[in-house]
Write an enzyme that holds these catalytic residues in place. Structure first.
Site, PDB file in Angstrom:
ATOM      1  N   GLU A 275       0.971  -1.398  -0.194  1.00 39.47           N
ATOM      2  CA  GLU A 275       0.040   0.222  -0.025  1.00 39.47           C
ATOM      3  C   GLU A 275       0.812   1.177   0.208  1.00 39.47           C
ATOM      4  OE1 GLU A 275       1.499   0.118   3.962  1.00 39.47           O
ATOM      5  OE2 GLU A 275       0.901  -1.478   2.814  1.00 39.47           O
ATOM      6  N   ASP A 276       1.865   1.180   0.575  1.00 33.88           N
ATOM      7  CA  ASP A 276       2.759   2.371   0.844  1.00 33.88           C
ATOM      8  C   ASP A 276       3.312   2.728  -0.511  1.00 33.88           C
ATOM      9  OD1 ASP A 276       4.616   0.045   0.555  1.00 33.88           O
ATOM     10  OD2 ASP A 276       4.603  -0.006   2.704  1.00 33.88           O
ATOM     11  N   ASN A 277       3.875   1.863  -1.248  1.00 33.07           N
ATOM     12  CA  ASN A 277       4.285   2.023  -2.731  1.00 33.07           C
ATOM     13  C   ASN A 277       3.226   2.571  -3.554  1.00 33.07           C
ATOM     14  OD1 ASN A 277       4.794   0.839  -5.711  1.00 33.07           O
ATOM     15  ND2 ASN A 277       6.851   1.231  -4.868  1.00 33.07           N
TER      16      ASN A 277
END
Length: 463
Positions: A275-277
């Site tokens: 999710e961060d990427n």
């Protein structure tokens, strides 16, 4: 009459072309590696103190620090404490757990009692917005945060006291430039790993992340032609995140009927494993904004990792990447040390009759020297002499394992994450699948003892 080529002349053109291509590719890889090394030297060997560290509270932008917790990570107390001791005048800390029985709660409560002057609170209970448990854990903190600027820091990360002030400097800097540049929407920190003695997987992970991975990460972010973000420690604005939905379609083209019912904000990223990427990519592509790297590192104490743990961790992220950036993942083996050096050795042997053994000795010595220089830049000191040979051994094992791990990863789409099995779908989305969460294929898995703690690396002083 036109002269005709001898029958044996035509085929020689093909190996000549391949040799030239191989040599050009080798030069490109060295250029990328040296760029990463140079960036490490320039960015990380001097960490100036930010004026925001001593600014009045009402003159510094407010920041909400979100720390999702689950269980007793290695060095959890020290990791969390590093956010309580930030040299910044205006921030709050929100610690979140999904389960009221979570063992991390006692650590969080101890720290809140120890630092009564720091605005901090605990949120217990998740809100399920997707299959990603980290997003489900974070969503309430995200909505209840007081400030627009959010700093999401994994529980396994510790940071230097000046990290927040320097990161806010970068986040705010592009709004004051003349002529104006594309605004920085996200500030991130390169991971720097510390590993315990006696655990092979941990040592290999340390050798990989602190050298080759960091070198490429720094180079890609210096060139800055595409989003490339690891989500250990990221700073961004909630108001920006509320305008993206993970479609990666520019906003100018995102107002079609198909997008009217889309979910926006953090909840939109609950369907992704990385999710961060995806958040970073969405800010880049949907809003046409940019990222920047702080001169700080995200210290990551990884605890006890077996060889099996290391292999399947690498497999997991390659399987995710191949559904997000397939072309780059297919090319990945050709960026690896052993493959690239073999291609270059064959090319030089064909073109200039350079002895293969001589080239390989020089190449691997130079490659290792550059990797160790990157380590020194991030650590703030050379590799300790007493650890040199064990580190180089782990580095060699990482190089030998890279290609077999890649092949293993390309054969399947299932991953094990936090003891649960998922199938990776288009664009890095995931869905739960049936079956247990154990790897039985290669190695005997060593269980991590929750009580393990290891000494922290000394935080680099602000100079």
């Amino acid at each position: 009459m036109e002269p005709q080529l001898e029958p044996d002349q035509s085929p020689s053109l093909i190996p000549f072309i391949f040799a030239i291509i191989g040599l050009v590719w080798y030069v490109i890889l060295w250029s990328i590696g040296l760029l990463g090394c140079r960036t490490g030297r320039r960015r990380y060997r001097s960490r100036p103190r930010s004026p925001l560290a001593t600014a009045p509270p009402d003159s510094a932008p407010g920041v909400s620090i979100l720390r999702p917790l689950k269980g007793l990570d290695a060095n959890l107390y020290e990791n969390l404490e590093s956010t309580f001791t930030q040299e910044y005048p205006n921030f709050e800390i929100i610690l979140s757990v999904a389960d009221e029985q979570d063992q991390a709660l006692s650590v969080a409560r101890d720290l809140i009692s120890k630092y009564p002057r720091v605005t901090a609170r605990i949120i217990i209970g998740e809100e399920v917005v997707g299959v990603n448990p980290k997003v489900n854990n974070l969503i309430r903190s995200y909505r209840e945060a007081t400030h627009d600027i959010l700093w999401v820091v994994d529980s396994g990360i510790s940071v230097a006291p000046g990290t927040l002030a320097r990161s806010v400097d970068l986040l705010e800097s592009s709004t004051h430039t003349r002529p104006p540049k594309k605004r920085v929407a996200l500030v991130h920190h390169v991971p720097f790993v510390s590993a315990p003695e006696g655990f092979l997987g941990s040592r290999i992970e340390e050798a990989f992340l602190n050298t080759n991975h960091a070198k490429m990460y720094l180079a890609i972010n210096t060139v800055s032609i595409e989003s490339c973000v690891v989500g250990k420690s990221n700073l961004y604005r909630r108001s920006d995140l509320e305008r993206v939905n993970g479609s990666l379609k520019p906003r100018a083209h995102a107002d079609s009927d198909d997008d009217q019912d889309c979910i926006y904000g953090l909840a939109a990223f609950g369907k992704f494993l990385a999710e961060d990427n995806m958040i970073a990519s969405a800010l880049w592509h949907e809003l046409d904004l940019r990222h920047d790297l702080s001169c700080d590192v995200a210290h990551n104490a990884i605890g006890m990792m077996s060889l099996s743990d290391y292999v399947w961790r690498r497999v997991r992220w390659i399987r995710v990447r191949k559904h997000m950036i397939l072309a780059a993942t297919i090319m990945e083996p050709f960026t690896e040390n052993l493959v690239a050096s073999s291609i270059a050795a064959a090319s030089l042997r064909y073109l200039f009759d350079v002895p293969i053994w001589l080239f390989l000795v020089v190449h691997h010595a130079a490659w290792l020297w550059v990797d160790l220089d990157v380590y020194e830049s991030l650590a703030g000191h050379p590799l300790p002499a007493e650890r040199r040979w064990s580190f180089i051994t782990a580095w060699c094992l990482r190089e030998l394992l890279a290609l077999p791990i890649w092949f293993l990863a390309m054969l399947n789409n299932e991953v094990i994450w936090r003891g649960k099995k998922y199938e990776v779908l288009r664009a890095g989305e995931i869905k739960r699948t049936s079956g247990g969460g154990n790897h039985k294929e290669l190695f005997t898995r060593w269980r991590q003892r929750e009580s393990h703690y290891q000494p922290l690396l000394d935080n680099d002083p602000d100079t």
